[in-house]
Write a protein that holds these residues in place. Structure first.
Motif, PDB file in Angstrom:
ATOM      1  N   VAL A 367     -13.580  29.619 -48.857  1.00 30.29           N
ATOM      2  CA  VAL A 367     -14.073  28.161 -48.010  1.00 30.29           C
ATOM      3  C   VAL A 367     -15.009  27.171 -49.075  1.00 30.29           C
ATOM      4  CG1 VAL A 367     -16.059  27.952 -46.745  1.00 30.29           C
ATOM      5  CG2 VAL A 367     -14.613  29.258 -46.313  1.00 30.29           C
ATOM      6  N   GLU A 368     -14.515  26.175 -48.704  1.00 28.67           N
ATOM      7  CA  GLU A 368     -14.875  25.261 -50.137  1.00 28.67           C
ATOM      8  C   GLU A 368     -16.829  24.931 -49.554  1.00 28.67           C
ATOM      9  OE1 GLU A 368     -13.471  21.617 -50.354  1.00 28.67           O
ATOM     10  OE2 GLU A 368     -12.450  21.949 -52.402  1.00 28.67           O
ATOM     11  N   MET A 369     -17.996  25.086 -50.320  1.00 25.40           N
ATOM     12  CA  MET A 369     -19.370  24.917 -50.578  1.00 25.40           C
ATOM     13  C   MET A 369     -19.815  24.159 -50.999  1.00 25.40           C
ATOM     14  SD  MET A 369     -20.808  28.507 -49.510  1.00 25.40           S
ATOM     15  CE  MET A 369     -22.079  27.535 -48.496  1.00 25.40           C
ATOM     16  N   GLU A 370     -20.699  23.045 -50.912  1.00 22.45           N
ATOM     17  CA  GLU A 370     -21.557  22.078 -52.064  1.00 22.45           C
ATOM     18  C   GLU A 370     -22.369  23.141 -53.093  1.00 22.45           C
ATOM     19  OE1 GLU A 370     -21.119  18.960 -51.847  1.00 22.45           O
ATOM     20  OE2 GLU A 370     -20.620  18.528 -50.254  1.00 22.45           O
ATOM     21  N   ARG A 371     -22.157  22.964 -54.276  1.00 19.06           N
ATOM     22  CA  ARG A 371     -22.831  23.448 -55.255  1.00 19.06           C
ATOM     23  C   ARG A 371     -24.274  23.142 -55.284  1.00 19.06           C
ATOM     24  NH1 ARG A 371     -20.954  23.756 -60.821  1.00 19.06           N
ATOM     25  NH2 ARG A 371     -19.278  23.028 -60.292  1.00 19.06           N
ATOM     26  N   HIS A 418     -31.000  39.844 -52.479  1.00 20.50           N
ATOM     27  CA  HIS A 418     -30.384  39.080 -53.425  1.00 20.50           C
ATOM     28  C   HIS A 418     -30.261  37.841 -54.065  1.00 20.50           C
ATOM     29  CE1 HIS A 418     -27.364  39.739 -56.696  1.00 20.50           C
ATOM     30  NE2 HIS A 418     -26.539  38.322 -56.293  1.00 20.50           N
ATOM     31  N   GLN A 419     -29.837  37.191 -54.489  1.00 19.25           N
ATOM     32  CA  GLN A 419     -29.569  35.646 -54.490  1.00 19.25           C
ATOM     33  C   GLN A 419     -28.787  35.196 -54.928  1.00 19.25           C
ATOM     34  OE1 GLN A 419     -31.993  34.691 -51.412  1.00 19.25           O
ATOM     35  NE2 GLN A 419     -32.369  32.700 -52.586  1.00 19.25           N
ATOM     36  N   VAL A 420     -28.111  34.118 -54.813  1.00 21.71           N
ATOM     37  CA  VAL A 420     -26.543  34.034 -55.121  1.00 21.71           C
ATOM     38  C   VAL A 420     -26.772  32.851 -55.695  1.00 21.71           C
ATOM     39  CG1 VAL A 420     -23.931  33.375 -54.909  1.00 21.71           C
ATOM     40  CG2 VAL A 420     -25.325  35.356 -53.070  1.00 21.71           C
ATOM     41  N   THR A 421     -26.234  32.828 -57.020  1.00 22.14           N
ATOM     42  CA  THR A 421     -26.475  31.605 -57.745  1.00 22.14           C
ATOM     43  C   THR A 421     -25.539  31.070 -58.572  1.00 22.14           C
ATOM     44  OG1 THR A 421     -27.470  32.722 -59.892  1.00 22.14           O
ATOM     45  CG2 THR A 421     -28.609  32.399 -58.151  1.00 22.14           C
ATOM     46  N   LEU A 422     -25.988  29.956 -59.531  1.00 16.45           N
ATOM     47  CA  LEU A 422     -24.452  29.279 -60.373  1.00 16.45           C
ATOM     48  C   LEU A 422     -23.943  30.167 -61.057  1.00 16.45           C
ATOM     49  CD1 LEU A 422     -25.755  25.617 -60.356  1.00 16.45           C
ATOM     50  CD2 LEU A 422     -23.325  26.353 -59.094  1.00 16.45           C
ATOM     51  N   ASP A 427     -15.538  29.746 -63.539  1.00 14.29           N
ATOM     52  CA  ASP A 427     -14.579  28.733 -62.672  1.00 14.29           C
ATOM     53  C   ASP A 427     -14.785  28.383 -61.448  1.00 14.29           C
ATOM     54  OD1 ASP A 427     -13.843  29.168 -65.473  1.00 14.29           O
ATOM     55  OD2 ASP A 427     -11.691  30.964 -64.850  1.00 14.29           O
ATOM     56  N   ASP A 428     -16.253  27.638 -60.855  1.00 17.22           N
ATOM     57  CA  ASP A 428     -16.545  27.530 -59.581  1.00 17.22           C
ATOM     58  C   ASP A 428     -15.849  28.622 -58.768  1.00 17.22           C
ATOM     59  OD1 ASP A 428     -17.862  25.312 -60.869  1.00 17.22           O
ATOM     60  OD2 ASP A 428     -16.351  24.403 -60.998  1.00 17.22           O
ATOM     61  N   LYS A 429     -15.288  29.570 -58.442  1.00 25.43           N
ATOM     62  CA  LYS A 429     -14.981  30.696 -57.723  1.00 25.43           C
ATOM     63  C   LYS A 429     -16.105  31.940 -57.887  1.00 25.43           C
ATOM     64  CE  LYS A 429     -10.670  32.735 -56.021  1.00 25.43           C
ATOM     65  NZ  LYS A 429      -9.469  32.626 -55.822  1.00 25.43           N
ATOM     66  N   ILE A 430     -16.067  32.414 -56.159  1.00 27.50           N
ATOM     67  CA  ILE A 430     -16.505  33.614 -56.484  1.00 27.50           C
ATOM     68  C   ILE A 430     -16.256  34.435 -55.071  1.00 27.50           C
ATOM     69  CG2 ILE A 430     -18.659  32.975 -54.867  1.00 27.50           C
ATOM     70  CD1 ILE A 430     -20.702  34.529 -56.269  1.00 27.50           C
ATOM     71  N   ILE A 431     -16.122  35.733 -55.173  1.00 33.36           N
ATOM     72  CA  ILE A 431     -15.402  36.737 -53.836  1.00 33.36           C
ATOM     73  C   ILE A 431     -16.306  37.527 -53.688  1.00 33.36           C
ATOM     74  CG2 ILE A 431     -13.625  37.985 -53.833  1.00 33.36           C
ATOM     75  CD1 ILE A 431     -11.686  37.113 -55.893  1.00 33.36           C
ATOM     76  N   ILE A 432     -16.663  37.280 -52.798  1.00 35.96           N
ATOM     77  CA  ILE A 432     -17.178  38.328 -51.012  1.00 35.96           C
ATOM     78  C   ILE A 432     -17.215  39.138 -50.923  1.00 35.96           C
ATOM     79  CG2 ILE A 432     -19.607  38.261 -49.798  1.00 35.96           C
ATOM     80  CD1 ILE A 432     -19.749  36.442 -52.547  1.00 35.96           C
ATOM     81  N   GLN A 433     -16.890  40.649 -50.946  1.00 37.46           N
ATOM     82  CA  GLN A 433     -16.346  41.066 -50.207  1.00 37.46           C
ATOM     83  C   GLN A 433     -17.608  42.109 -49.126  1.00 37.46           C
ATOM     84  OE1 GLN A 433     -14.272  44.071 -52.593  1.00 37.46           O
ATOM     85  NE2 GLN A 433     -14.374  45.785 -51.011  1.00 37.46           N
ATOM     86  N   LYS A 434     -16.700  42.188 -47.871  1.00 40.75           N
ATOM     87  CA  LYS A 434     -17.278  43.040 -47.027  1.00 40.75           C
ATOM     88  C   LYS A 434     -17.080  44.161 -46.710  1.00 40.75           C
ATOM     89  CE  LYS A 434     -19.170  43.712 -41.829  1.00 40.75           C
ATOM     90  NZ  LYS A 434     -18.622  42.610 -40.558  1.00 40.75           N
ATOM     91  N   GLY A 435     -17.166  45.185 -46.935  1.00 43.07           N
ATOM     92  CA  GLY A 435     -16.730  46.854 -46.552  1.00 43.07           C
ATOM     93  C   GLY A 435     -15.190  46.848 -47.730  1.00 43.07           C
ATOM     94  N   LYS A 436     -14.531  47.591 -47.379  1.00 41.32           N
ATOM     95  CA  LYS A 436     -13.241  47.816 -48.226  1.00 41.32           C
ATOM     96  C   LYS A 436     -12.115  47.098 -47.341  1.00 41.32           C
ATOM     97  CE  LYS A 436     -12.972  53.306 -48.359  1.00 41.32           C
ATOM     98  NZ  LYS A 436     -12.690  53.933 -48.424  1.00 41.32           N
ATOM     99  N   LYS A 437     -12.266  45.793 -46.381  1.00 43.48           N
ATOM    100  CA  LYS A 437     -11.072  44.551 -45.674  1.00 43.48           C
ATOM    101  C   LYS A 437     -11.186  43.988 -45.910  1.00 43.48           C
ATOM    102  CE  LYS A 437      -9.817  49.042 -42.791  1.00 43.48           C
ATOM    103  NZ  LYS A 437      -9.313  48.898 -41.002  1.00 43.48           N
ATOM    104  N   VAL A 442     -15.548  32.239 -52.406  1.00 51.04           N
ATOM    105  CA  VAL A 442     -16.139  30.508 -51.959  1.00 51.04           C
ATOM    106  C   VAL A 442     -16.154  29.632 -52.996  1.00 51.04           C
ATOM    107  CG1 VAL A 442     -18.775  29.657 -51.895  1.00 51.04           C
ATOM    108  CG2 VAL A 442     -17.824  31.914 -50.501  1.00 51.04           C
ATOM    109  N   VAL A 443     -15.475  28.460 -53.433  1.00 52.49           N
ATOM    110  CA  VAL A 443     -14.856  27.752 -54.271  1.00 52.49           C
ATOM    111  C   VAL A 443     -15.959  26.541 -54.349  1.00 52.49           C
ATOM    112  CG1 VAL A 443     -13.754  25.771 -54.876  1.00 52.49           C
ATOM    113  CG2 VAL A 443     -12.429  27.992 -53.641  1.00 52.49           C
TER     114      VAL A 443
END
Length: 445
Positions: A367-371, A418-422, A427-437, A442-443
């Protein structure tokens, strides 16, 4: 084109096959239609109004039905709603659909046809022609080639119909009191939400579709979702009154889960059949993660595995049921995106499930989100999880965070504040994992 295997069913009549798969919900005359389908090869249609420029998983059920019918020798007529799309179907709606321009409608029709070509081989030399309005019937240029589908746009007759002629010849065949008792209208009236005359016309237009095709090229049946029952009955009745022809209607249940909720929603919205909207990996993962109670229904309705195999797989228990879900994901993805994409999604999923490392898999849904969202103090993980539709509420997110149910870039987070920041982005990407699956990237735009 995809071919349904011969061992899909022990039955020779497609009516029995559809019934065996639990697809049939309602039918205007079940015995007569079953007899017709057993002794004659017919033309039948399903209509698709171009409300978007892409097909979604709700359309996929209709595609499955048409593939079964074609397998047993019947000719699918895919009706593109270039005419009815100018009004919009009020069935199942609490408000009026957004009115689209003619150009948008026509563009969407072309996009639909292109997507249907992934599933069907069309007889593109077959044409419907000659319609000049209510008093000038059209005709087919010849019978469709055996084993191929055909496509027609109802703009061919709806846009050419003059209002007064339509009202005189078609409108007089409808009783307003009967129409208001139809579920598609009644539910709106009962909730005092009102119904515009514009929308009220829709049933007459869809019924007119059925009549025109039955009259002009001997079409025998219309199929659709349960929400189309009132419209289909209207078409059956109009065709009998105006043309003295007997035609049939059949509806199929909507794809719902064991809780009765409609399936096919993702973090991005609808589960589209276009890989540019929903990647093959994300598409695979949706089916890989269905509830245990929904495995049998999905295997029955969305794959062409023999029923013996469907029942064997859905009877698995405990962790073994995951094998059935993996097969479900592979089979449905293969139908929609092809065998190569399905195999790649399967292998990527196995890497995630065995290693637990999201980075090991390609094509994770993103999912793309604003910086600006992540600048300064950023956004709370709980709020972000809710926005990404990983949870339904902040309280659920807080609880899961405290229980260690979330990871950011493979690192567990247990601080509910917890706050998610830059700084979390690589490389302008973050991976959020919920549980195991559940994984989502977020790009930054």
């Amino acid at each position: 084109m995809f071919q349904i295997p011969d061992n899909v069913s022990k039955y020779d009549n497609v009516f029995d096959v559809l019934q065996e798969r639990g697809l049939i919900e309602q039918c205007t005359n079940p015995e007569a239609l079953r007899d017709l389908l057993g002794r004659e090869k017919i033309k039948f249609y399903i209509g698709f109004d171009p409300t978007a420029d892409c097909l979604h998983v709700g359309h996929f059920i209709q595609i499955i039905i048409m593939l079964y019918m074609q397998k047993y020798g019947h000719t699918p007529v895919i009706l593109l709603g270039g005419g009815t799309g100018e009004v919009g179907d009020p069935s199942g709606r609490s408000d009026m659909r957004q009115v689209m321009t003619i150009d948008t409608i026509d563009d969407n029709c072309r996009a639909f046809k292109k997507l249907f070509e992934r599933f069907f081989e069309f007889d593109d030399e077959w044409k419907y022609e000659g319609n000049g309005g209510v008093y000038v019937p059209g005709h087919q240029n010849r019978e469709p080639l055996e084993g191929k589908a055909v496509s027609v746009n109802n703009a061919e007759w709806i846009r050419k119909a003059k209002y007064t002629e339509f009202a005189r010849e078609i409108g007089t065949q409808f009783n307003v009191n009967t129409m208001l008792r139809a579920e598609c209208f009644k539910s709106r009236m009962d909730r005092n939400e009102g119904l515009s005359f514009f929308e009220f016309c829709y049933m007459t237009l869809q019924a007119y579709d059925f009549m025109v095709m039955a009259r002009d090229f001997d079409l025998k049946a219309q199929f659709g979702g349960n929400d189309q029952w009132s419209n289909i009955i209207a078409g059956v009745n109009l065709t009998r009154k105006a043309c003295d022809k007997e035609v049939y209607g059949m509806t199929f249940g909507l794809l719902t889960n064991s809780e009765g909720k409609k399936m096919g929603k993702t973090a991005k919205g609808a589960l589209w059949l276009d890989e540019n909207r929903v990647s093959p990996y994300e598409f695979f993962q949706y089916w890989r993660n269905v509830n245990d109670a929904d495995v049998n229904k999905c295997l029955r309705m969305l794959t062409f595995l023999p029923m013996e195999e469907v029942n064997r797989l859905s009877a698995l228990e405990g962790s073994e049921i995951n094998k059935a879900k993996e097969i479900l994901g592979y089979e449905v993805t293969k139908l929609v995106h092809g065998e190569k994409a399905a195999q790649e999604a399967l292998e990527a999923s196995r890497k995630v499930f065995t290693s637990g490392n999201a980075a090991a898999a390609e094509n994770i849904p993103s999912v793309e989100m604003e910086r600006s969202v992540f600048e300064g103090e950023g956004i709370g993980l709980a709020a972000l999880a809710k926005e990404l539709k990983l949870v339904s509420s902040n309280s659920e997110a807080f609880r899961m965070i405290e229980q260690g149910g979330f990871k950011i870039n493979d690192e567990k987070v247990v601080d509910r504040k917890h706050q998610v920041t830059l700084e979390d982005f690589k490389d302008d990407k973050i991976i959020i994992q919920k549980g195991k699956k559940k994984f989502i990237a977020v790009v930054l735009k």
